[in-house]
Design a protein around this motif. Sequence first.
Motif, PDB file in Angstrom:
ATOM      1  N   SER A 109     -58.059  70.263  16.291  1.00 13.66           N
ATOM      2  CA  SER A 109     -58.773  68.991  16.213  1.00 13.66           C
ATOM      3  C   SER A 109     -60.182  69.239  15.698  1.00 13.66           C
ATOM      4  O   SER A 109     -60.605  70.381  15.508  1.00 13.66           O
ATOM      5  CB  SER A 109     -58.855  68.357  17.606  1.00 13.66           C
TER       6      SER A 109
ATOM      7  N   LYS B 280     -61.357  65.407  26.686  1.00 17.57           N
ATOM      8  CA  LYS B 280     -60.312  64.378  26.602  1.00 17.57           C
ATOM      9  C   LYS B 280     -59.920  64.170  25.148  1.00 17.57           C
ATOM     10  O   LYS B 280     -60.716  64.430  24.246  1.00 17.57           O
ATOM     11  CB  LYS B 280     -60.807  63.046  27.176  1.00 17.57           C
ATOM     12  N   TRP B 281     -58.709  63.633  24.920  1.00 15.00           N
ATOM     13  CA  TRP B 281     -58.208  63.352  23.587  1.00 15.00           C
ATOM     14  C   TRP B 281     -57.119  62.298  23.694  1.00 15.00           C
ATOM     15  O   TRP B 281     -56.670  61.962  24.793  1.00 15.00           O
ATOM     16  CB  TRP B 281     -57.672  64.618  22.912  1.00 15.00           C
ATOM     17  N   ASP B 282     -56.648  61.780  22.554  1.00 13.10           N
ATOM     18  CA  ASP B 282     -55.546  60.821  22.534  1.00 13.10           C
ATOM     19  C   ASP B 282     -54.224  61.574  22.608  1.00 13.10           C
ATOM     20  O   ASP B 282     -54.057  62.606  21.941  1.00 13.10           O
ATOM     21  CB  ASP B 282     -55.574  59.984  21.252  1.00 13.10           C
ATOM     22  N   LEU B 283     -53.290  61.047  23.390  1.00  9.62           N
ATOM     23  CA  LEU B 283     -51.967  61.667  23.508  1.00  9.62           C
ATOM     24  C   LEU B 283     -51.158  61.481  22.228  1.00  9.62           C
ATOM     25  O   LEU B 283     -51.188  60.422  21.612  1.00  9.62           O
ATOM     26  CB  LEU B 283     -51.180  61.025  24.658  1.00  9.62           C
TER      27      LEU B 283
ATOM     28  N   PRO C  87     -54.738  66.739  17.499  1.00 12.09           N
ATOM     29  CA  PRO C  87     -55.196  65.665  18.393  1.00 12.09           C
ATOM     30  C   PRO C  87     -56.434  64.956  17.842  1.00 12.09           C
ATOM     31  O   PRO C  87     -57.263  65.565  17.167  1.00 12.09           O
ATOM     32  CB  PRO C  87     -55.514  66.413  19.692  1.00 12.09           C
ATOM     33  N   THR C  88     -56.532  63.679  18.150  1.00 10.06           N
ATOM     34  CA  THR C  88     -57.638  62.854  17.654  1.00 10.06           C
ATOM     35  C   THR C  88     -58.497  62.353  18.803  1.00 10.06           C
ATOM     36  O   THR C  88     -58.115  62.410  19.960  1.00 10.06           O
ATOM     37  CB  THR C  88     -57.099  61.645  16.860  1.00 10.06           C
ATOM     38  N   ASN C  89     -59.652  61.844  18.438  1.00  9.27           N
ATOM     39  CA  ASN C  89     -60.610  61.253  19.391  1.00  9.27           C
ATOM     40  C   ASN C  89     -60.950  62.198  20.535  1.00  9.27           C
ATOM     41  O   ASN C  89     -60.998  61.797  21.703  1.00  9.27           O
ATOM     42  CB  ASN C  89     -60.089  59.912  19.917  1.00  9.27           C
TER      43      ASN C  89
ATOM     44  N   ALA D  99     -53.893  64.252  28.853  1.00  8.28           N
ATOM     45  CA  ALA D  99     -54.868  64.211  27.759  1.00  8.28           C
ATOM     46  C   ALA D  99     -56.264  64.486  28.290  1.00  8.28           C
ATOM     47  O   ALA D  99     -57.245  63.911  27.825  1.00  8.28           O
ATOM     48  CB  ALA D  99     -54.815  62.861  27.050  1.00  8.28           C
TER      49      ALA D  99
END
Length: 166
Positions: A116, A55-58, A39-41, A87
């Motif tokens: 991540s 939180k993260w990007d789906l 996962p990113t961000n 997310a």
Amino acid sequence: MKNQLPNQKKYYRANVKNAGTCSSIYSIITSTTSCPLAPTNVVAKAISSSTIEVKWDLGEKMKTYIIERSFDNIDFVKAGEVAGTLAVFEDKNLASSKKYYYRVLAVNEGCTSGASQVKQESTATTCPAPPSNLVVVANSAKEIKVTFTDNSPDELGFELEWSKDG
């Protein structure tokens, strides 16, 4: 096939056997396991003195996300798991004013992603509840008596302030 290594090529075949020693191969196929990307961000944010929101990007077609927590950025344990359509994760019942580290892993039908980037956040500081029912009585020209209700079980002490002009 669960817990496969990412991008690992597998060969499958179906054998047909009878009661004797005879067998024949039906077919041979190959399959490559496709693991999700990490996962990113990822963002971790304290939303109270006992809760941190992560939180993260789906990603696409994830089955679940695993959220891991650490106190030292070395040893991580599973803090929770959410559906692949979500997310966000709220890590609750944490200690006040403590530092936590988080990372997120994506899980699809084939395998689990790498972790991540690690994000660090501290829970907010809890201020003691203020005293109430403050009563000041002049016992004499040089002495007063101050009483109040202590509404906090963990304060370190109280400071009494006064002023001539309010």
